[in-house]
Design a protein around this motif. Structure first.
Motif, mmCIF file in Angstrom:
data_model
loop_
_atom_site.group_PDB
_atom_site.id
_atom_site.type_symbol
_atom_site.label_atom_id
_atom_site.label_comp_id
_atom_site.label_asym_id
_atom_site.label_seq_id
_atom_site.Cartn_x
_atom_site.Cartn_y
_atom_site.Cartn_z
ATOM 1 N N LEU A 174 74.601 -15.608 -15.892
ATOM 2 C CA LEU A 174 74.485 -14.875 -17.159
ATOM 3 C C LEU A 174 74.436 -15.838 -18.334
ATOM 4 O O LEU A 174 73.626 -15.679 -19.251
ATOM 5 N N LYS A 175 75.305 -16.844 -18.303
ATOM 6 C CA LYS A 175 75.386 -17.783 -19.424
ATOM 7 C C LYS A 175 74.177 -18.719 -19.473
ATOM 8 O O LYS A 175 73.905 -19.327 -20.494
ATOM 9 N N GLU A 176 73.459 -18.807 -18.347
ATOM 10 C CA GLU A 176 72.230 -19.604 -18.311
ATOM 11 C C GLU A 176 70.994 -18.757 -18.617
ATOM 12 O O GLU A 176 69.884 -19.281 -18.692
ATOM 13 N N GLY A 177 71.197 -17.436 -18.745
ATOM 14 C CA GLY A 177 70.070 -16.552 -19.029
ATOM 15 C C GLY A 177 69.204 -16.260 -17.816
ATOM 16 O O GLY A 177 68.070 -15.808 -17.941
ATOM 17 N N ASN A 178 69.740 -16.507 -16.633
ATOM 18 C CA ASN A 178 68.984 -16.253 -15.394
ATOM 19 C C ASN A 178 69.143 -14.794 -14.995
ATOM 20 O O ASN A 178 69.915 -14.450 -14.104
ATOM 21 N N LEU A 224 70.917 -17.025 -26.471
ATOM 22 C CA LEU A 224 69.902 -16.760 -27.491
ATOM 23 C C LEU A 224 68.507 -16.838 -26.888
ATOM 24 O O LEU A 224 68.219 -17.675 -26.039
ATOM 25 N N GLY A 225 67.654 -15.939 -27.365
ATOM 26 C CA GLY A 225 66.276 -15.949 -26.892
ATOM 27 C C GLY A 225 65.714 -14.538 -26.848
ATOM 28 O O GLY A 225 66.338 -13.579 -27.305
ATOM 29 N N VAL A 226 64.522 -14.437 -26.287
ATOM 30 C CA VAL A 226 63.811 -13.160 -26.200
ATOM 31 C C VAL A 226 63.722 -12.758 -24.729
ATOM 32 O O VAL A 226 63.404 -13.591 -23.869
ATOM 33 N N LYS A 285 62.648 -19.008 -25.904
ATOM 34 C CA LYS A 285 63.775 -19.267 -26.799
ATOM 35 C C LYS A 285 63.473 -18.700 -28.188
ATOM 36 O O LYS A 285 62.309 -18.473 -28.546
ATOM 37 N N GLU A 286 64.527 -18.466 -28.953
ATOM 38 C CA GLU A 286 64.341 -18.000 -30.328
ATOM 39 C C GLU A 286 63.764 -19.153 -31.147
ATOM 40 O O GLU A 286 64.135 -20.310 -30.944
#
Length: 317
Positions: A174-178, A224-226, A285-286
């Motif tokens: 989750l913290k890696e955005g995977n 952060l990111g889309v 990424k944002e």
């Protein structure tokens, strides 16, 4: 499902409850490994003519015991954990208020009061479950502490991709955005809930109205990111994209992370509504754009990428 919140010390007569087959664990995420434990308790209950039960704890023990990493944010905050466990068809959920006093119980005291004392006739737990002061009680000591009052089942390690499925592994992803690999571990896509709040309403002026979501602070928010997302509004699911970030094109000094969702083919006023965001792939990424036109062009590209993803995977949801 009957929900019972218990604190130590409490007065219970064993026969306040019917004979129970109970799953023990913290169960943050109620992931596929946890589901094996809970569904085994349900199966044992059905086979033995008992009622099924789950015992969990609140807050996370790390918060009370002052561990190096304190889990104050959850994969599934308590309210969501309750819904998922109820969906598994369990009869009783016991939520134990985790305090320093409770953590200090000797293993035998824990079993006497919170297992035998609840009329539990069969215990189910993972191979690595521990109980009592400093986790001295283990599945190896359970037969001794049972006083022959209950039988038990030990659920072996559940792995995916040659690695144990665990809350720690899921938190890391989750913290890696995977977000794409999470369903293999959770058994579902990751979701967060929140209330639609008023934002600066700038999105509608550039043709991309967004819902600003005040997400429950107990959830782990992806980086952060889309992202491609689905959002549940009034019991209906809509596809969209979500920006997690500081909106750098407009807010040069914003300190608060915002969660903004643009839904496709959606035109409703939903301020004050509780919604659920289901998280799908990280898209980019944002970034800060030089102007509105560049931003609009990128959002259009994000939308097309997300639409293509949902079209490819439409039978998975």
């Amino acid at each position: 499902m009957e929900i019972k919140k218990l604190s130590f010390p409490f007065n219970l007569k064993k026969h306040d409850y019917p004979p129970l087959a109970m799953a023990l664990g913290y169960f943050d995420g109620v992931h596929r490994g946890h589901q094996q434990v809970i569904l085994e308790a349900k199966k044992q209950a059905e086979n033995k003519g008992f009622q099924s039960a789950v015992m969990t704890f609140d807050p996370h023990p790390s918060v009370v015991l002052g561990k190096g990493e304190q889990h104050v944010q959850y994969i599934t905050p308590l309210s969501e954990k309750i819904k998922i466990i109820e969906g598994l068809g369990i009869d009783y959920l016991f939520i134990i208020h985790f305090t320093a006093e409770f953590a200090n119980l000797l293993p035998q005291e824990f079993i006497d009061q919170f297992v035998i004392g609840l009329n539990v006739k069969h215990v189910v737990a993972g191979f690595d479950f521990s109980y009592g002061r400093m986790g001295k009680g283990t599945m190896e000591t359970l037969p001794f502490h049972s006083r022959e009052e209950f039988s038990y089942t030990i659920v072996p390690k559940f792995s995916e991709g040659n690695e144990k499925v665990s809350s720690t592994r899921i938190r890391k992803m989750l913290k890696e955005g995977n977000m794409e690999d999470l369903p293999n571990l959770l058994g579902r896509f990751y979701t967060t809930s929140g209330i639609v709040i008023h934002g600066d309403k700038r999105g509608r002026t550039i043709g991309f109205p967004t819902a600003n979501i005040g997400v429950n602070e107990e959830y782990i928010i992806p980086p952060l990111g889309v992202y491609a997302v689905r959002m549940k509004v009034k019991n209906l699911w809509f596809n969209g994209v979500c920006n997690v970030g500081y909106k750098p094109t407009f807010n040069k000094e914003s300190l608060r992370v915002s969660v903004e969702v643009h839904l496709f083919d959606f035109n409703q006023e939903i301020y004050g509504e509780e919604v659920i965001i289901e998280w799908h792939p990280y898209l980019r990424k944002e970034q800060k754009f030089s102007g509105i036109e560049e931003l609009v062009a990128q959002i259009e590209r994000d939308k097309l990428t997300a639409l293509a993803y949902f079209e490819r995977n439409r039978h998975s949801f």
